[in-house]
Design an enzyme around this catalytic site. Structure first.
Site, mmCIF file in Angstrom:
data_model
loop_
_atom_site.group_PDB
_atom_site.id
_atom_site.type_symbol
_atom_site.label_atom_id
_atom_site.label_comp_id
_atom_site.label_asym_id
_atom_site.label_seq_id
_atom_site.Cartn_x
_atom_site.Cartn_y
_atom_site.Cartn_z
ATOM 1 N N LEU A 117 0.816 -1.223 0.000
ATOM 2 C CA LEU A 117 0.000 0.000 0.000
ATOM 3 C C LEU A 117 0.848 1.271 0.000
ATOM 4 C CD1 LEU A 117 -2.789 -1.072 2.537
ATOM 5 C CD2 LEU A 117 -2.731 -1.340 0.042
ATOM 6 N N GLY A 118 2.173 1.133 -0.116
ATOM 7 C CA GLY A 118 3.045 2.303 -0.076
ATOM 8 C C GLY A 118 3.179 2.975 -1.434
ATOM 9 N N ASP A 150 0.182 -5.868 3.536
ATOM 10 C CA ASP A 150 0.702 -4.663 4.193
ATOM 11 C C ASP A 150 0.347 -4.790 5.668
ATOM 12 O OD1 ASP A 150 1.586 -1.681 2.882
ATOM 13 O OD2 ASP A 150 0.941 -1.648 4.974
ATOM 14 N N ILE A 151 1.053 -4.030 6.496
ATOM 15 C CA ILE A 151 0.707 -4.035 7.926
ATOM 16 C C ILE A 151 -0.593 -3.247 8.148
ATOM 17 C CG2 ILE A 151 1.987 -1.944 8.615
ATOM 18 C CD1 ILE A 151 3.044 -3.695 11.015
ATOM 19 N N ASP A 156 2.161 -8.460 9.142
ATOM 20 C CA ASP A 156 3.470 -7.851 9.407
ATOM 21 C C ASP A 156 4.527 -8.676 8.685
ATOM 22 O OD1 ASP A 156 5.956 -7.121 10.652
ATOM 23 O OD2 ASP A 156 4.818 -6.334 12.351
ATOM 24 N N TYR A 196 18.617 4.572 8.484
ATOM 25 C CA TYR A 196 18.067 4.066 7.216
ATOM 26 C C TYR A 196 19.197 3.479 6.366
ATOM 27 C CZ TYR A 196 15.550 4.294 2.686
ATOM 28 O OH TYR A 196 14.952 4.026 1.476
ATOM 29 N N LYS A 241 19.971 -0.309 5.047
ATOM 30 C CA LYS A 241 20.027 -0.623 3.606
ATOM 31 C C LYS A 241 21.314 -1.370 3.262
ATOM 32 C CE LYS A 241 16.048 0.595 2.284
ATOM 33 N NZ LYS A 241 15.129 -0.449 1.826
ATOM 34 N N ILE A 248 12.121 8.626 -5.756
ATOM 35 C CA ILE A 248 11.116 8.255 -6.765
ATOM 36 C C ILE A 248 10.016 9.309 -6.784
ATOM 37 C CG2 ILE A 248 9.465 6.509 -7.502
ATOM 38 C CD1 ILE A 248 11.200 4.428 -6.077
HETATM 39 P P1 NAD Z 1 6.355 3.494 1.701
HETATM 40 O O1 NAD Z 1 6.726 3.991 3.044
HETATM 41 O O2 NAD Z 1 5.543 4.361 0.813
HETATM 42 O O3 NAD Z 1 5.600 2.096 1.821
HETATM 43 C C1 NAD Z 1 6.020 1.106 2.706
HETATM 44 C C2 NAD Z 1 4.811 0.264 3.085
HETATM 45 O O4 NAD Z 1 5.278 -0.719 4.018
HETATM 46 C C3 NAD Z 1 3.704 1.059 3.773
HETATM 47 O O5 NAD Z 1 2.462 0.840 3.115
HETATM 48 C C4 NAD Z 1 3.667 0.491 5.193
HETATM 49 O O6 NAD Z 1 2.362 0.420 5.744
HETATM 50 C C5 NAD Z 1 4.265 -0.882 5.000
HETATM 51 N N1 NAD Z 1 4.892 -1.433 6.210
HETATM 52 C C6 NAD Z 1 5.617 -0.764 7.139
HETATM 53 N N2 NAD Z 1 6.004 -1.628 8.097
HETATM 54 C C7 NAD Z 1 5.549 -2.850 7.754
HETATM 55 C C8 NAD Z 1 5.634 -4.131 8.342
HETATM 56 N N3 NAD Z 1 6.267 -4.323 9.495
HETATM 57 N N4 NAD Z 1 5.049 -5.171 7.706
HETATM 58 C C9 NAD Z 1 4.375 -4.984 6.542
HETATM 59 N N5 NAD Z 1 4.244 -3.784 5.945
HETATM 60 C C10 NAD Z 1 4.831 -2.739 6.550
HETATM 61 O O7 NAD Z 1 7.723 3.065 0.970
HETATM 62 P P2 NAD Z 1 8.031 3.010 -0.593
HETATM 63 O O8 NAD Z 1 8.410 4.365 -1.004
HETATM 64 O O9 NAD Z 1 6.956 2.305 -1.302
HETATM 65 O O10 NAD Z 1 9.382 2.155 -0.560
HETATM 66 C C11 NAD Z 1 9.399 0.761 -0.713
HETATM 67 C C12 NAD Z 1 10.846 0.294 -0.647
HETATM 68 O O11 NAD Z 1 11.635 1.016 -1.623
HETATM 69 C C13 NAD Z 1 11.545 0.559 0.695
HETATM 70 O O12 NAD Z 1 12.452 -0.476 0.961
HETATM 71 C C14 NAD Z 1 12.314 1.847 0.446
HETATM 72 O O13 NAD Z 1 13.436 1.940 1.297
HETATM 73 C C15 NAD Z 1 12.734 1.650 -0.993
HETATM 74 N N6 NAD Z 1 13.045 2.913 -1.651
HETATM 75 C C16 NAD Z 1 12.059 3.826 -1.882
HETATM 76 C C17 NAD Z 1 12.391 5.036 -2.497
HETATM 77 C C18 NAD Z 1 11.355 6.089 -2.767
HETATM 78 O O14 NAD Z 1 11.711 7.206 -3.179
HETATM 79 N N7 NAD Z 1 10.068 5.801 -2.571
HETATM 80 C C19 NAD Z 1 13.710 5.287 -2.871
HETATM 81 C C20 NAD Z 1 14.688 4.339 -2.589
HETATM 82 C C21 NAD Z 1 14.336 3.136 -2.000
HETATM 83 C C1 AKB Z 2 14.040 8.627 1.117
HETATM 84 O O1 AKB Z 2 14.212 9.820 0.819
HETATM 85 O O2 AKB Z 2 14.122 8.170 2.259
HETATM 86 C C2 AKB Z 2 13.790 7.663 -0.021
HETATM 87 C C3 AKB Z 2 15.084 7.116 -0.523
HETATM 88 C C4 AKB Z 2 15.881 7.886 -1.485
HETATM 89 O O3 AKB Z 2 15.476 6.051 -0.122
HETATM 90 N N1 AKB Z 2 13.054 8.338 -1.038
#
Ligand code: NAD
Ligand code: AKB
Length: 319
Positions: free
Chosen positions: A10-11, A34-35, A52, A141, A145, A171
């Site tokens: 849902l993220g 999702d959680i 979870d 963070y 990673k 992103i």
């Molecule tokens: P987000 O925060 O939008 O979504 C994460 C989802 O994980 C949320 O819906 C949350 O409810 C769920 N969640 C949190 N804890 C949980 C748990 N214990 N069990 C199950 N679900 C849980 O994150 P995103 O932007 O979709 O990112 C997804 C992945 O991509 C992450 O690993 C993030 O580090 C990585 N990432 C994202 C970006 C970015 O710009 N969005 C950039 C680099 C890396």
């Molecule tokens: C954040 O800013 O935390 C993310 C990433 C670059 O991992 N968008």
């Protein structure tokens, strides 16, 4: 035909990856989790579990029930949320991934895990940051990673688990607004440009970071999981990027299409420190050579598309 399980569905990424995977593999072959409870448009349109990602027992049950062969593990806390609660960031990001990798070891499924530009630190070369280089991040963070990258390598070499992953830059997207990240400013700027014609930015105007538009981020995740494994020398944590810009650059591109757009600054010291410790720009040669990575969008084409989509949504809301 792949049968896919997604954690964190849902993220920001999940909300668009789900649609792309369902189109490719069929709705019933993409199982979401999702959680949080699912109050999104996905409700009642395919299998969803509120679980979870650290609950490996429950996840094994789901994997077996649906005959899953691939997991996209997206559940995590992002950089600013991680600094607000480092203990939770470690627990969710590291123990969550560990639980998914253990499930993969037991069931034989493949695992996609996104790392981030946050896996680099202040000692990393800042410009055209190479694939293999110094990684000493200073944020929780980033620490989670780098740990995740190493864990994925370990499970591949030790147990033969088919782990794959990319290091995403920031992103930019228009379906689900980002929460708790440092690069989020770049998304909010487009939303506020359309809504209010102005934006107050929490990073300094000359802070360069790598970025990618969501369609390219989704393409990277799917292409890597479909790549010929024999060509993959790195497997995990491939640098991928599409553009490098700072807030002033983004504002200048927005002004091409919204001439009166204004930006000012109210700096958030936590997110500024995170951004200062990350690269200005990545080099993504390994991804290009090993699995044919190539982005479609640059800053101009992304800006045009973001503004078009958000303006259309605003106009629809007025009717
Ligand atoms: P987000 O925060 O939008 O979504 C994460 C989802 O994980 C949320 O819906 C949350 O409810 C769920 N969640 C949190 N804890 C949980 C748990 N214990 N069990 C199950 N679900 C849980 O994150 P995103 O932007 O979709 O990112 C997804 C992945 O991509 C992450 O690993 C993030 O580090 C990585 N990432 C994202 C970006 C970015 O710009 N969005 C950039 C680099 C890396
Ligand atoms: C954040 O800013 O935390 C993310 C990433 C670059 O991992 N968008």
């Amino acid at each position: 035909m792949k049968r896919i399980f997604i954690t964190g569905a849902l993220g920001q990424i999940g909300s668009e990856l789900v649609t792309a995977l369902r189109k490719r593999y069929g709705t019933d072959n993409v199982v979401l989790s999702d959680i949080k409870a699912d109050k999104s448009e996905f409700s009642n349109s395919g299998p969803f579990y509120q679980v979870d990602c650290r609950d490996s027992k429950k996840i094994v049950e789901i994997i077996k029930k649906h005959g899953i062969d691939t997991v996209y593990h997206l559940a995590a806390l992002l950089s600013a949320s991680g600094e607000a609660n480092p203990q939770a960031a470690w627990d969710i990001n590291v123990n969550g991934l560990y639980s998914v990798l253990e499930v993969a070891r037991e069931t034989g499924i493949a695992v996609f895990t996104p790392s981030s530009i946050g896996a680099f630190g202040p000692n990393t070369p800042r410009d055209f940051t190479p694939q293999d280089t110094i990684q000493r991040p200073t944020s929780m963070y980033g620490i989670t990673k780098v740990t995740g990258e190493l864990l994925c390598d370990y499970y591949y070499h030790r147990y033969g688990v088919d782990t794959r992953g990319v290091r995403y830059p920031g992103i930019i997207s228009n379906v689900k607004e980002p929460v708790g990240g440092t690069t989020d400013y770049a998304v909010y700027m487009y939303y506020e440009a359309v809504e209010k014609g102005r934006y107050t930015c929490f990073l300094k105007g000359d802070t360069y970071l790598d970025m990618i538009y969501m369609p390219d981020a989704i393409k990277a995740g799917i292409d890597l999981m479909e790549a010929n494994p024999e060509r993959l020398r790195h497997r995990n944590a491939f640098n991928v990027t599409a553009m490098s810009f700072c807030p002033e650059d983004e504002a200048a591109y927005i002004r091409r299409y919204i001439p009166g757009f204004e930006i000012d600054y109210s700096i958030d010291p936590v997110r500024q420190a995170l951004a200062n410790s990350w690269p200005n720009s990545l080099e993504d040669y390994a991804a290009r050579v090993e699995w044919g990575w190539s982005p479609e969008y640059d800053l101009d084409s992304m800006t045009q598309d973001m503004l078009k989509v958000l303006q259309k949504r605003k106009d629809r809301g007025r009717k």
